[in-house]
Design a protein around this motif. Structure first.
Motif, mmCIF file in Angstrom:
data_model
loop_
_atom_site.group_PDB
_atom_site.id
_atom_site.type_symbol
_atom_site.label_atom_id
_atom_site.label_comp_id
_atom_site.label_asym_id
_atom_site.label_seq_id
_atom_site.Cartn_x
_atom_site.Cartn_y
_atom_site.Cartn_z
ATOM 1 N N VAL A 363 24.917 41.383 25.614
ATOM 2 C CA VAL A 363 25.937 42.008 26.453
ATOM 3 C C VAL A 363 27.271 41.332 26.171
ATOM 4 C CG1 VAL A 363 26.650 42.589 28.801
ATOM 5 C CG2 VAL A 363 24.217 42.412 28.247
ATOM 6 N N ASP A 365 31.837 41.761 26.668
ATOM 7 C CA ASP A 365 33.047 42.443 27.127
ATOM 8 C C ASP A 365 33.836 42.802 25.878
ATOM 9 O OD1 ASP A 365 35.620 43.103 28.049
ATOM 10 O OD2 ASP A 365 35.427 41.808 29.798
ATOM 11 N N TYR A 577 28.177 51.757 25.312
ATOM 12 C CA TYR A 577 29.367 51.126 25.872
ATOM 13 C C TYR A 577 30.061 52.059 26.851
ATOM 14 C CZ TYR A 577 31.663 53.830 22.092
ATOM 15 O OH TYR A 577 32.091 54.826 21.238
ATOM 16 N N HIS A 581 32.419 47.259 28.722
ATOM 17 C CA HIS A 581 31.322 46.452 28.198
ATOM 18 C C HIS A 581 30.508 47.197 27.146
ATOM 19 C CE1 HIS A 581 32.140 44.705 32.247
ATOM 20 N NE2 HIS A 581 32.026 43.576 31.572
#
Length: 731
Positions: A363, A365, A577, A581
């Protein structure tokens, strides 16, 4: 031992008459090493523990006040000034007079004393509850702040009590003497051992501050088993840092070092509770607690088991430690809460599945490149191969490179989402790819070709772009593709080695408007971000992927995502996405053996959607289309974009048409149907419901045999890749 205590008292009093000799004796003391190895710690973005490691001898010895360790040598503690003066009384605590006034230095340093009562104040420690420190000094060494390392009054009292009772009733050791014993791991049952502790305690007091000595004690105090120091104890017994302790917890920690094995709460809970209660009772007489507070604390249940130390993100924290083995504290960009949740998801997702199946989740950003969670497997010992970090393993990406191919094609002016492209059997210098389901759909829109993950359109576009340009784009995205030899068209369908981190990095670039920001798990300086594709092309790719139907049972939230399955069902992928994120999921076997029946859409996609659900309750809306985006229907496209034509092919203006049967016709005869094509160029390929029935036909008429009853789609593709279709009903 009784005689030894009395003799020591006499020696100390006699020392006052021969101070010069005593000073020389103390100054010549050989000090043990004061640099303590402490457990390496890895923390998340908010300072919460991800992982903690034992020191070399297998003990848990954690730094106290780790946030203020910048002035220490890596991985060591040397009585650091973690303990500071108290600027004001600690609210809610009643102290005896020696512990209740302000002080900013020890007496030997020219202590600051209270103007009114001339009393030293408590020393406070960053990260340690002041109640515990007050209890510790009240119970173990009430004159700690004023004595020179040895308390003659305490030793005289202990000697007198021992002589009177004929046995040792209380000890005379100060906290400094206990620290001296712990530094050298020396016993207390011999004359020589006690004398050495006294000498070392006096020497420590001359060379260190009270704060530094107490810091050493907070690191070395034995707490049972392989636990040393207050932080190791609170994490193991209470599952929390020592910043805020209940009176019962603080009392247990005071009692433990006196007999750490006999009072271990995980093995001897009754003895631990009894020792704790004795400390609580003493705190009433010392005015630290009220009788009501002590009685309430005595009703608390002592812990009966040790909690495991945090061990989140084991693969990534091991990598961080190997890259910086001397760093006592490392801070990563991970989120501990999210990491724990996704590790739980990984474990649950493998229940009732093959015992050789593994999983990895990443995961990040995509706006700044920070990795928020990294799950390399379902556990280090899981299924025999859990030690393999599958976020770093080279695997075939399957169809997951197709969004990049289409984005590059949009940038090059080769196609538009509304462009028509042929999905028919083709051969490229001996390479004849097939669709995953073995069917062909004739002429389709580019957007549909991407959503359906058709192979032939992707290969055609890769041929037009050039495989070497696709590889260059992968490197520009920050990935490290592994390929031996010259790249070919098979790269488009997964014929290259990439890791889950690579693919998540690629999709982060697509999600970030086509701008590449390298994924990282340490804080990094801002760097110039290269552009992978234009922001208009990135938006078009994301818009297409957001229209893909979610897996059964998943929320219809328009997550932009793509699945993939490598050749032989060895790897199942799902990467998606939203506006902030990106998450990548891989499932398969670490040894690369096939997983029969495994598809990215079935295995990995549901995990992807659940991972987003654990990350946040709702998706973040992506940005609107950039102003330069061409948002028109097929009829308004420029002529070259209406239909994709391979380079070098001259277009015949006469498009093929199905002359018979007419569209919508109902035919009485099933099984054999005559067909005829008008215009177009030979050879012709005829398809029924997407399946090739006749290829390489030079004539314009033929009989299609073996057709069943019901609604039937008949399509023809000419030699230029153009197609036409009709729908009929066969009765």
């Amino acid at each position: 031992m009784t005689r030894a205590l009395l003799a020591l008292v006499l020696v100390l009093w006699a020392g006052a008459l021969t101070r010069d000799r005593v000073d020389l004796w103390i100054d010549r003391t050989d000090l043990p090493p004061l640099l303590l190895d402490t457990s390496a710690e890895v923390r998340d973005r908010d300072g919460d523990l991800l992982r903690v490691y034992t020191v070399a001898d297998g003990r848990w010895r954690l730094r106290v006040g780790a946030g203020s360790m910048a002035n220490l040598r890596p991985g060591k503690v040397l009585g650091a000034p973690l303990i500071e003066c108290s600027a004001r009384p600690q609210a809610g605590l009643r102290r005896p007079a020696p512990l209740g006034r302000r002080i900013c230095a020890t007496p030997r340093d020219g202590a600051a004393l209270d103007d009114n009562r001339n009393q030293p104040a408590p020393i406070t420690s960053k990260g340690v509850d002041p109640l515990y420190l007050a209890m510790l000094m009240a119970y173990e060494d009430r004159r700690f702040l004023t004595h020179p390392g040895v308390d003659p009054y305490a030793m005289a009292r202990a000697a007198w009590q021992s002589l009177w009772a004929g046995r040792i009733v209380s000890g005379g050791s100060t906290l400094t003497m206990q620290t001296a014993r712990l530094l050298e791991d020396s016993g207390t049952g011999s004359w020589s051992g006690k004398l050495r502790q006294i000498r070392l305690a006096l020497a420590l007091e001359r060379r260190m501050t009270k704060a530094e000595i107490l810091t050493l004690y907070l690191h070395l105090a034995p707490m049972g088993g392989n636990l040393e120091g207050i932080r190791a104890a609170t994490l193991a017994y209470f599952g929390k840092e020592p910043k805020r302790l209940t009176p019962a917890e603080a009392a247990l920690l005071v009692a433990l070092p006196q007999s750490p094995e006999a009072r271990r709460p995980d093995r001897h809970p009754l003895q631990a509770a009894a020792a704790r209660d004795r400390v609580l009772a003493r705190m009433v007489t010392e005015n630290i607690l009220t009788p009501a507070e002590a009685r309430a604390a005595m009703t608390d249940t002592a812990p009966r088991a040790r909690r495991p130390f945090p061990a989140l993100a084991p693969h990534l924290t091991d990598r961080a430690l190997s890259e910086a083995p001397d760093a006592p504290l490392q801070t990563l960009t991970l989120d501990a809460t999210l990491q724990a949740s996704l590790e739980d998801l990984a474990t649950r997702s493998l229940r009732n599945r093959s015992d050789r199946l593994s999983i990895a989740i990443l995961v990040a950003d995509h706006r700044n490149g920070e990795i928020l969670a990294s799950v390399g497997s379902a556990g280090l010992t899981d299924r025999g191969q859990g030690f393999v970090d599958m976020t770093q393993a080279l695997r075939s990406p399957g169809s997951t490179l197709k969004p990049l191919i289409y984005g590059l094609a949009f940038d090059q002016g080769l196609a538009h989402p509304e462009t028509l492209i042929a999905d028919r059997p083709m051969e490229f210098d001996g390479y004849a790819p097939q669709n995953f389901d073995g069917e062909f759909r004739g002429e389709v829109r580019i957007a549909d070709a991407l959503r359906l993950s058709l192979n032939l359109p992707a290969v055609q576009l890769t041929e037009a772009l050039g495989p070497q340009n696709l590889m260059a784009a992968l490197r520009r995205a920050g990935t490290r593709p592994d390929l031996t030899g010259k790249p070919g068209l098979a790269v488009a369908l997964g014929g290259v080695g990439l890791t889950l981190t690579d693919l998540t990095q690629l999709y982060a670039s697509l999600a970030n408007g086509g701008v590449t920001r390298p994924l990282h798990w340490r804080a990094v300086a801002e760097v110039d971000a290269p552009r992978l594709i234009s922001r208009a092309s990135a938006w078009q790719v994301g818009h297409i992927l957001a229209g893909l139907a979610p897996p059964p049972g998943a929320p219809a939230n328009r997550l932009a995502y793509k699945t993939g399955t490598s050749y032989g069902h060895r790897d199942a992928w799902a990467i998606g996405y939203d506006g902030a994120h990106v998450i990548g999921v891989w499932m398969g076997r670490p040894d690369g053996t096939p997983v029969p029946g495994a598809f990215g859409g079935d295995l990995a996609a549901p995990i992807l959607f659940e991972a987003f659900g654990r990350l946040k309750p709702t998706l973040e809306t992506p940005p609107p289309p950039p102003p330069e985006t061409l948002l028109v229907g097929a009829t308004l496209l420029p002529e070259p974009l209406k239909r994709f034509r391979p380079r070098g092919v001259v277009e015949d203006r006469d498009l093929p048409q199905v002359a018979f049967p007419p569209d919508g016709a109902v035919l009485a005869a099933a099984g054999v149907v005559p067909v005829r094509v008008r215009d177009g160029v030979a050879p012709f390929t005829w398809l029924v419901n997407g399946r090739p029935m006749q290829t390489g036909a030079r004539g314009r008429e033929l009989l299609l045999q073996g057709l069943g009853r019901g609604f039937t789609e008949i399509a023809v593709i000419d030699g230029a890749g153009r197609s036409a279709r009709v729908e009929v009903v066969l009765e």
